[in-house]
Write an enzyme that holds these catalytic residues in place. Sequence first.
Site, PDB file in Angstrom:
ATOM      1  N   ARG A   1       7.279   0.222  -6.220  1.00  0.00           N
ATOM      2  CA  ARG A   1       6.584   1.429  -5.750  1.00  0.00           C
ATOM      3  C   ARG A   1       7.233   2.694  -6.256  1.00  0.00           C
ATOM      4  NH1 ARG A   1       2.895   0.536  -0.913  1.00  0.00           N
ATOM      5  NH2 ARG A   1       3.035  -1.699  -0.916  1.00  0.00           N
TER       6      ARG A   1
ATOM      7  N   ARG B   1      -4.764  -3.886  10.788  1.00  0.00           N
ATOM      8  CA  ARG B   1      -3.333  -3.659  10.565  1.00  0.00           C
ATOM      9  C   ARG B   1      -2.847  -2.451  11.353  1.00  0.00           C
ATOM     10  NH1 ARG B   1      -2.298  -3.998   4.099  1.00  0.00           N
ATOM     11  NH2 ARG B   1      -1.097  -2.122   4.563  1.00  0.00           N
TER      12      ARG B   1
HETATM   13  P1  AP5 Z   1       0.969  -2.962   1.520  1.00  0.00           P
HETATM   14  O1  AP5 Z   1       0.529  -4.028   2.410  1.00  0.00           O
HETATM   15  O2  AP5 Z   1       1.207  -3.254   0.108  1.00  0.00           O
HETATM   16  O3  AP5 Z   1      -0.061  -1.746   1.692  1.00  0.00           O
HETATM   17  P2  AP5 Z   1      -0.600  -0.622   0.663  1.00  0.00           P
HETATM   18  O4  AP5 Z   1       0.149  -0.461  -0.579  1.00  0.00           O
HETATM   19  O5  AP5 Z   1      -0.762   0.582   1.495  1.00  0.00           O
HETATM   20  O6  AP5 Z   1      -1.903  -1.209   0.147  1.00  0.00           O
HETATM   21  P3  AP5 Z   1      -3.028  -1.889   0.970  1.00  0.00           P
HETATM   22  O7  AP5 Z   1      -2.659  -3.304   1.248  1.00  0.00           O
HETATM   23  O8  AP5 Z   1      -3.378  -1.011   2.113  1.00  0.00           O
HETATM   24  O9  AP5 Z   1      -4.241  -1.787  -0.040  1.00  0.00           O
HETATM   25  P4  AP5 Z   1      -4.813  -2.806  -1.105  1.00  0.00           P
HETATM   26  O10 AP5 Z   1      -4.800  -2.084  -2.407  1.00  0.00           O
HETATM   27  O11 AP5 Z   1      -4.164  -4.133  -1.051  1.00  0.00           O
HETATM   28  O12 AP5 Z   1      -6.302  -2.886  -0.600  1.00  0.00           O
HETATM   29  P5  AP5 Z   1      -7.225  -4.137  -0.153  1.00  0.00           P
HETATM   30  O13 AP5 Z   1      -7.480  -5.030  -1.301  1.00  0.00           O
HETATM   31  O14 AP5 Z   1      -6.732  -4.733   1.104  1.00  0.00           O
HETATM   32  O15 AP5 Z   1       2.285  -2.298   2.122  1.00  0.00           O
HETATM   33  C1  AP5 Z   1       2.350  -1.961   3.483  1.00  0.00           C
HETATM   34  C2  AP5 Z   1       3.675  -1.300   3.800  1.00  0.00           C
HETATM   35  O16 AP5 Z   1       4.739  -2.206   3.528  1.00  0.00           O
HETATM   36  C3  AP5 Z   1       4.030  -0.043   3.015  1.00  0.00           C
HETATM   37  O17 AP5 Z   1       3.427   1.104   3.579  1.00  0.00           O
HETATM   38  C4  AP5 Z   1       5.542  -0.046   3.151  1.00  0.00           C
HETATM   39  O18 AP5 Z   1       5.929   0.393   4.435  1.00  0.00           O
HETATM   40  C5  AP5 Z   1       5.879  -1.516   3.045  1.00  0.00           C
HETATM   41  N1  AP5 Z   1       6.115  -1.911   1.644  1.00  0.00           N
HETATM   42  C6  AP5 Z   1       5.384  -2.816   0.930  1.00  0.00           C
HETATM   43  N2  AP5 Z   1       5.876  -2.917  -0.325  1.00  0.00           N
HETATM   44  C7  AP5 Z   1       6.918  -2.061  -0.394  1.00  0.00           C
HETATM   45  C8  AP5 Z   1       7.817  -1.687  -1.427  1.00  0.00           C
HETATM   46  N3  AP5 Z   1       7.715  -2.222  -2.647  1.00  0.00           N
HETATM   47  N4  AP5 Z   1       8.767  -0.774  -1.143  1.00  0.00           N
HETATM   48  C9  AP5 Z   1       8.899  -0.232   0.078  1.00  0.00           C
HETATM   49  N5  AP5 Z   1       8.077  -0.519   1.101  1.00  0.00           N
HETATM   50  C10 AP5 Z   1       7.095  -1.433   0.867  1.00  0.00           C
HETATM   51  O19 AP5 Z   1      -8.593  -3.323   0.118  1.00  0.00           O
HETATM   52  C11 AP5 Z   1      -8.681  -2.370   1.163  1.00  0.00           C
HETATM   53  C12 AP5 Z   1     -10.048  -2.486   1.842  1.00  0.00           C
HETATM   54  O20 AP5 Z   1     -11.055  -2.063   0.937  1.00  0.00           O
HETATM   55  C13 AP5 Z   1     -10.405  -3.925   2.260  1.00  0.00           C
HETATM   56  O21 AP5 Z   1     -11.064  -3.882   3.502  1.00  0.00           O
HETATM   57  C14 AP5 Z   1     -11.341  -4.416   1.147  1.00  0.00           C
HETATM   58  O22 AP5 Z   1     -12.295  -5.347   1.631  1.00  0.00           O
HETATM   59  C15 AP5 Z   1     -11.996  -3.120   0.675  1.00  0.00           C
HETATM   60  N6  AP5 Z   1     -12.250  -3.119  -0.770  1.00  0.00           N
HETATM   61  C16 AP5 Z   1     -11.461  -3.631  -1.763  1.00  0.00           C
HETATM   62  N7  AP5 Z   1     -12.009  -3.423  -2.975  1.00  0.00           N
HETATM   63  C17 AP5 Z   1     -13.168  -2.734  -2.757  1.00  0.00           C
HETATM   64  C18 AP5 Z   1     -14.206  -2.237  -3.632  1.00  0.00           C
HETATM   65  N8  AP5 Z   1     -14.142  -2.389  -4.972  1.00  0.00           N
HETATM   66  N9  AP5 Z   1     -15.243  -1.587  -3.048  1.00  0.00           N
HETATM   67  C19 AP5 Z   1     -15.326  -1.420  -1.688  1.00  0.00           C
HETATM   68  N10 AP5 Z   1     -14.402  -1.904  -0.817  1.00  0.00           N
HETATM   69  C20 AP5 Z   1     -13.321  -2.538  -1.352  1.00  0.00           C
HETATM   70 MG    MG Z   2      -2.664  -5.022   0.126  1.00  0.00          MG
END
Ligand code: AP5
Ligand code: MG
Length: 214
Positions: free
Chosen positions: A88, A160
């Site tokens: 990140r 979440r």
């Molecule tokens: P993490 O779980 O990785 O959360 P994030 O980076 O905030 O990303 P998300 O999981 O929220 O989004 P995503 O891109 O995976 O979206 P998704 O496919 O689910 O990390 C959580 C926390 O952990 C961080 O905040 C931090 O605290 C910690 N952490 C993790 N890694 C870390 C690191 N390396 N260093 C430090 N801390 C760390 O899709 C989202 C939604 O949209 C779903 O409902 C889906 O159905 C929908 N969707 C997906 N694609 C589309 C589309 N094309 N059109 C319409 N809807 C869509």
């Molecule tokens: Mg994710």
Amino acid sequence: MNFLIMGPPGAGKGTQAEALVKKLGIVHISTGDMFRSAIKKGTEMGLKAKEYMDKGELVPDYVVVGMVKERIYQPDSVRGFLLDGFPRNVVQAEELDEMLKEAGLSLNAVINIVVPHEKLVERTTGRRICRSCGASFHIMFKKPQTEGICDNCGGELYQRSDDNETAVNNRLYIYEANANPLIGYYRAKGLLLNIDGDQDINKVMEDILKNICA
Ligand code: AP5
Ligand code: MG
Ligand code: ZN
């Protein structure tokens, strides 16, 4: 083949990763999922990580790096892996390079999913996750067949604890502060593939496959 998928919170990293690893037969390494699993098990690391995650802040680098290192050295990673949510920032990217070098591995491509900022709040706040298998759904964009129930395993869907507007805004702010240097880091290595994530889920998948197989 070893890949990395990056993009802002809600970009679709997890959604695409789930399908990609099935298709390619590689291992999905999601640092967010690993922390959520540690929280569920009530481990010391999980409890510590939860304090940061609930506020939408990054867990300290040394904790994440140690966890990823342990995971990459598991024997199943030789099938190839897709890292989701790590690195990140540039410090984590340098640590990753170091651990890959030690293991005699390298990255084939970095998939950067690009989605306009204004779409990300509704994607994250409308997301629902399966308590049993971790699959993700959306109340409007990826509805489960039965409300509240996972299509894959029949598990219960939940929201979440960091998918509320306050934590999401903080996650977006932190992402934006770190994204450009990280993108620059991988562009300079010739690994960066920008993918338009503001399209239908299946079309995004098609574009990723077209690019990584090119
Ligand atoms: P993490 O779980 O990785 O959360 P994030 O980076 O905030 O990303 P998300 O999981 O929220 O989004 P995503 O891109 O995976 O979206 P998704 O496919 O689910 O990390 C959580 C926390 O952990 C961080 O905040 C931090 O605290 C910690 N952490 C993790 N890694 C870390 C690191 N390396 N260093 C430090 N801390 C760390 O899709 C989202 C939604 O949209 C779903 O409902 C889906 O159905 C929908 N969707 C997906 N694609 C589309 C589309 N094309 N059109 C319409 N809807 C869509
Ligand atoms: Mg994710
Ligand atoms: Zn499930």
